[in-house]
Design a protein around this motif. Sequence first.
Motif, mmCIF file in Angstrom:
data_model
loop_
_atom_site.group_PDB
_atom_site.id
_atom_site.type_symbol
_atom_site.label_atom_id
_atom_site.label_comp_id
_atom_site.label_asym_id
_atom_site.label_seq_id
_atom_site.Cartn_x
_atom_site.Cartn_y
_atom_site.Cartn_z
ATOM 1 N N SER A 44 0.834 -1.204 0.000
ATOM 2 C CA SER A 44 0.000 0.000 0.000
ATOM 3 C C SER A 44 0.866 1.251 0.000
ATOM 4 C CB SER A 44 -0.899 0.017 1.230
ATOM 5 O OG SER A 44 -0.127 0.213 2.409
ATOM 6 N N SER A 45 0.268 2.351 -0.420
ATOM 7 C CA SER A 45 0.981 3.628 -0.424
ATOM 8 C C SER A 45 1.450 4.006 0.974
ATOM 9 C CB SER A 45 0.078 4.728 -0.988
ATOM 10 O OG SER A 45 -0.277 4.454 -2.327
ATOM 11 N N ALA A 46 0.609 3.724 1.967
ATOM 12 C CA ALA A 46 0.976 4.061 3.347
ATOM 13 C C ALA A 46 2.188 3.251 3.800
ATOM 14 C CB ALA A 46 -0.209 3.802 4.273
ATOM 15 N N ALA A 47 2.230 1.964 3.432
ATOM 16 C CA ALA A 47 3.363 1.123 3.813
ATOM 17 C C ALA A 47 4.651 1.605 3.155
ATOM 18 C CB ALA A 47 3.080 -0.324 3.438
ATOM 19 N N ILE A 48 4.552 2.031 1.908
ATOM 20 C CA ILE A 48 5.729 2.534 1.192
ATOM 21 C C ILE A 48 6.190 3.863 1.784
ATOM 22 C CG2 ILE A 48 6.561 3.371 -1.037
ATOM 23 C CD1 ILE A 48 4.509 1.381 -2.323
ATOM 24 N N GLU A 49 5.226 4.733 2.071
ATOM 25 C CA GLU A 49 5.559 6.067 2.568
ATOM 26 C C GLU A 49 6.265 6.013 3.922
ATOM 27 O OE1 GLU A 49 6.154 10.055 2.752
ATOM 28 O OE2 GLU A 49 5.552 8.844 1.010
ATOM 29 N N ARG A 50 5.988 5.003 4.709
ATOM 30 C CA ARG A 50 6.675 4.888 5.996
ATOM 31 C C ARG A 50 8.188 4.843 5.812
ATOM 32 N NH1 ARG A 50 2.454 1.225 7.483
ATOM 33 N NH2 ARG A 50 3.784 -0.573 7.071
ATOM 34 N N TYR A 51 8.638 4.275 4.707
ATOM 35 C CA TYR A 51 10.069 4.230 4.418
ATOM 36 C C TYR A 51 10.521 5.439 3.609
ATOM 37 C CZ TYR A 51 10.027 -0.542 6.147
ATOM 38 O OH TYR A 51 9.907 -1.644 6.953
ATOM 39 N N LEU A 52 9.735 5.823 2.626
ATOM 40 C CA LEU A 52 10.134 6.931 1.755
ATOM 41 C C LEU A 52 10.235 8.239 2.530
ATOM 42 C CD1 LEU A 52 10.883 7.574 -1.151
ATOM 43 C CD2 LEU A 52 8.461 7.975 -1.628
ATOM 44 N N ALA A 53 9.544 8.330 3.663
ATOM 45 C CA ALA A 53 9.607 9.546 4.476
ATOM 46 C C ALA A 53 11.038 9.874 4.881
ATOM 47 C CB ALA A 53 8.721 9.377 5.711
ATOM 48 N N ALA A 54 11.862 8.855 5.093
ATOM 49 C CA ALA A 54 13.254 9.104 5.475
ATOM 50 C C ALA A 54 14.007 9.797 4.346
ATOM 51 C CB ALA A 54 13.940 7.788 5.836
ATOM 52 N N ALA A 65 8.991 -4.987 -6.423
ATOM 53 C CA ALA A 65 9.127 -3.557 -6.174
ATOM 54 C C ALA A 65 8.879 -2.760 -7.443
ATOM 55 C CB ALA A 65 10.512 -3.247 -5.621
ATOM 56 N N GLY A 66 8.376 -3.410 -8.489
ATOM 57 C CA GLY A 66 8.201 -2.769 -9.788
ATOM 58 C C GLY A 66 9.405 -3.042 -10.664
ATOM 59 N N GLU A 67 10.558 -2.593 -10.208
ATOM 60 C CA GLU A 67 11.858 -2.926 -10.789
ATOM 61 C C GLU A 67 12.821 -3.110 -9.624
ATOM 62 O OE1 GLU A 67 13.301 -3.882 -13.379
ATOM 63 O OE2 GLU A 67 12.072 -3.352 -15.112
ATOM 64 N N GLY A 68 14.092 -3.208 -9.934
ATOM 65 C CA GLY A 68 15.083 -3.357 -8.877
ATOM 66 C C GLY A 68 15.622 -4.768 -8.774
ATOM 67 N N GLY A 69 16.684 -4.894 -8.020
ATOM 68 C CA GLY A 69 17.321 -6.190 -7.795
ATOM 69 C C GLY A 69 18.457 -6.011 -6.820
ATOM 70 N N ALA A 70 19.216 -7.073 -6.615
ATOM 71 C CA ALA A 70 20.343 -7.016 -5.696
ATOM 72 C C ALA A 70 21.406 -8.008 -6.126
ATOM 73 C CB ALA A 70 19.907 -7.305 -4.260
ATOM 74 N N VAL A 71 22.664 -7.632 -5.880
ATOM 75 C CA VAL A 71 23.809 -8.521 -6.090
ATOM 76 C C VAL A 71 24.346 -8.900 -4.723
ATOM 77 C CG1 VAL A 71 26.030 -8.844 -7.221
ATOM 78 C CG2 VAL A 71 24.349 -7.266 -8.213
ATOM 79 N N PHE A 72 24.577 -10.181 -4.504
ATOM 80 C CA PHE A 72 25.104 -10.693 -3.241
ATOM 81 C C PHE A 72 26.470 -11.326 -3.471
ATOM 82 C CE2 PHE A 72 20.486 -10.893 -2.798
ATOM 83 C CZ PHE A 72 20.288 -10.304 -1.562
ATOM 84 N N THR A 73 27.303 -11.246 -2.475
ATOM 85 C CA THR A 73 28.585 -11.939 -2.498
ATOM 86 C C THR A 73 29.093 -12.082 -1.069
ATOM 87 O OG1 THR A 73 30.884 -11.910 -3.300
ATOM 88 C CG2 THR A 73 29.860 -9.775 -2.846
ATOM 89 N N ALA A 97 10.569 -1.833 -2.069
ATOM 90 C CA ALA A 97 11.162 -3.132 -1.737
ATOM 91 C C ALA A 97 11.140 -3.379 -0.229
ATOM 92 C CB ALA A 97 12.587 -3.210 -2.273
ATOM 93 N N LEU A 98 11.391 -2.357 0.555
ATOM 94 C CA LEU A 98 11.356 -2.514 2.011
ATOM 95 C C LEU A 98 9.951 -2.859 2.499
ATOM 96 C CD1 LEU A 98 13.669 0.468 2.963
ATOM 97 C CD2 LEU A 98 14.063 -1.917 3.627
ATOM 98 N N ALA A 99 8.957 -2.169 1.955
ATOM 99 C CA ALA A 99 7.578 -2.467 2.345
ATOM 100 C C ALA A 99 7.180 -3.866 1.896
ATOM 101 C CB ALA A 99 6.635 -1.421 1.746
ATOM 102 N N ALA A 100 7.613 -4.258 0.700
ATOM 103 C CA ALA A 100 7.327 -5.613 0.214
ATOM 104 C C ALA A 100 8.030 -6.659 1.075
ATOM 105 C CB ALA A 100 7.752 -5.746 -1.248
ATOM 106 N N LEU A 101 9.218 -6.335 1.539
ATOM 107 C CA LEU A 101 9.972 -7.258 2.386
ATOM 108 C C LEU A 101 9.242 -7.514 3.705
ATOM 109 C CD1 LEU A 101 12.658 -8.823 2.333
ATOM 110 C CD2 LEU A 101 13.745 -6.829 3.374
ATOM 111 N N ASP A 102 8.578 -6.490 4.231
ATOM 112 C CA ASP A 102 7.793 -6.665 5.456
ATOM 113 C C ASP A 102 6.695 -7.707 5.268
ATOM 114 O OD1 ASP A 102 9.273 -4.719 6.746
ATOM 115 O OD2 ASP A 102 7.836 -3.111 6.328
#
Length: 375
Positions: free
Chosen positions: A18-28, A203-211, A252-257
Amino acid sequence: MTRVTSRKVRFQQPSLPSSAAIERYLAAAREERWFSNCGPCWRLLRDRLADATGCECVPVANATLGLVVAIAALYPRASRTARQALVPSFAFAASAQSAVWNGLEPVFVDVDPEHWHLAPDALENALLERRGEVAIVIALSSFGTPPPPEVRRRWEEACRAAGVPLLVDSAAGFGASASDGRPIGSQGDAEVVSFHAVKPLAAGEGGAVFTRDPELAADILSLTGFAFDEHKSVTRMNGINAKMPEHTAAVALAALDEYPGALAARRAAAERILGELPDGFRPQLGHELGTWQFVAVAAPSFDTREEVLAAVGDAVEVRTYYDPLHAMPAFVGCQRADDLIVTSDLSGRMLSLPMATDLRPDDIGAIGALVRSAC
């Protein structure tokens, strides 16, 4: 009796927090007025993903760019004259395209008929026959399912013995762990996941590299930001802009929750779908450990698959899988390390059935009814 849905069951039905869940992080990011270049959301996402995998993590704008920068960081570790990239033909195009963007030539290798990942015997033979020519091996966690531990060990041992780096493309696999508990993100020298809209963690787009290598992680991070040093001087010609912006990191953070519940729902739905299918339709070995971007099964034969496809109407959207890369026009001239018999056979029998986090019981009934109607 299972009630068949009256709505169309789309192949994939992406959903975002939700927009509210995303905004909790984007506020920072709003508070700091920092919207790209490793801002507060990016840093928090990096830390949470690293904690989840036990590895260094570099969030990126998308998984394809993640593959590109990972290869750019890895392949100089091989022979200076090596210009080949071993990659399964039973793969998404980005696995090979990322090698091409680095000036390497894809060489296609076969997969195993049971687990559908890069076949260890085929890899070992290809590395032996092409000693000194291979710059990198790109393996896959096919369909987001971790390879069996023994398969992973053989990949890593074969690459180590040949002095060739191993990159694992696990696009749909974040959140999965192999049967020995080793998480996606910790395989090979580096591993890439996707947060595209149709992936389980979306997250719409995005990804991560791990090592597991901090120095390699620092090199990859530098490449994602044009390879600038602290004086804003470019240190490598192949630096690129692969940075994940703050709004993507916030999603991505909100989706991770929400991801533990979403993954559990997908696994439960997939188990029910598989239970609806007639005998002879086989899922991937180890499928119960996967993340279920969609439900991939192999039909008993090519003709049976064609009968299912012919039965598709307006109620359920069903797909096959992409043609094997060696059969696509862009790659038809590439070398093959072997005859690709398993790849060709599997590709001719693959069915991709719908999946969504909120798939309903009547949707599942409609999927099963469609396949049974053709058999």
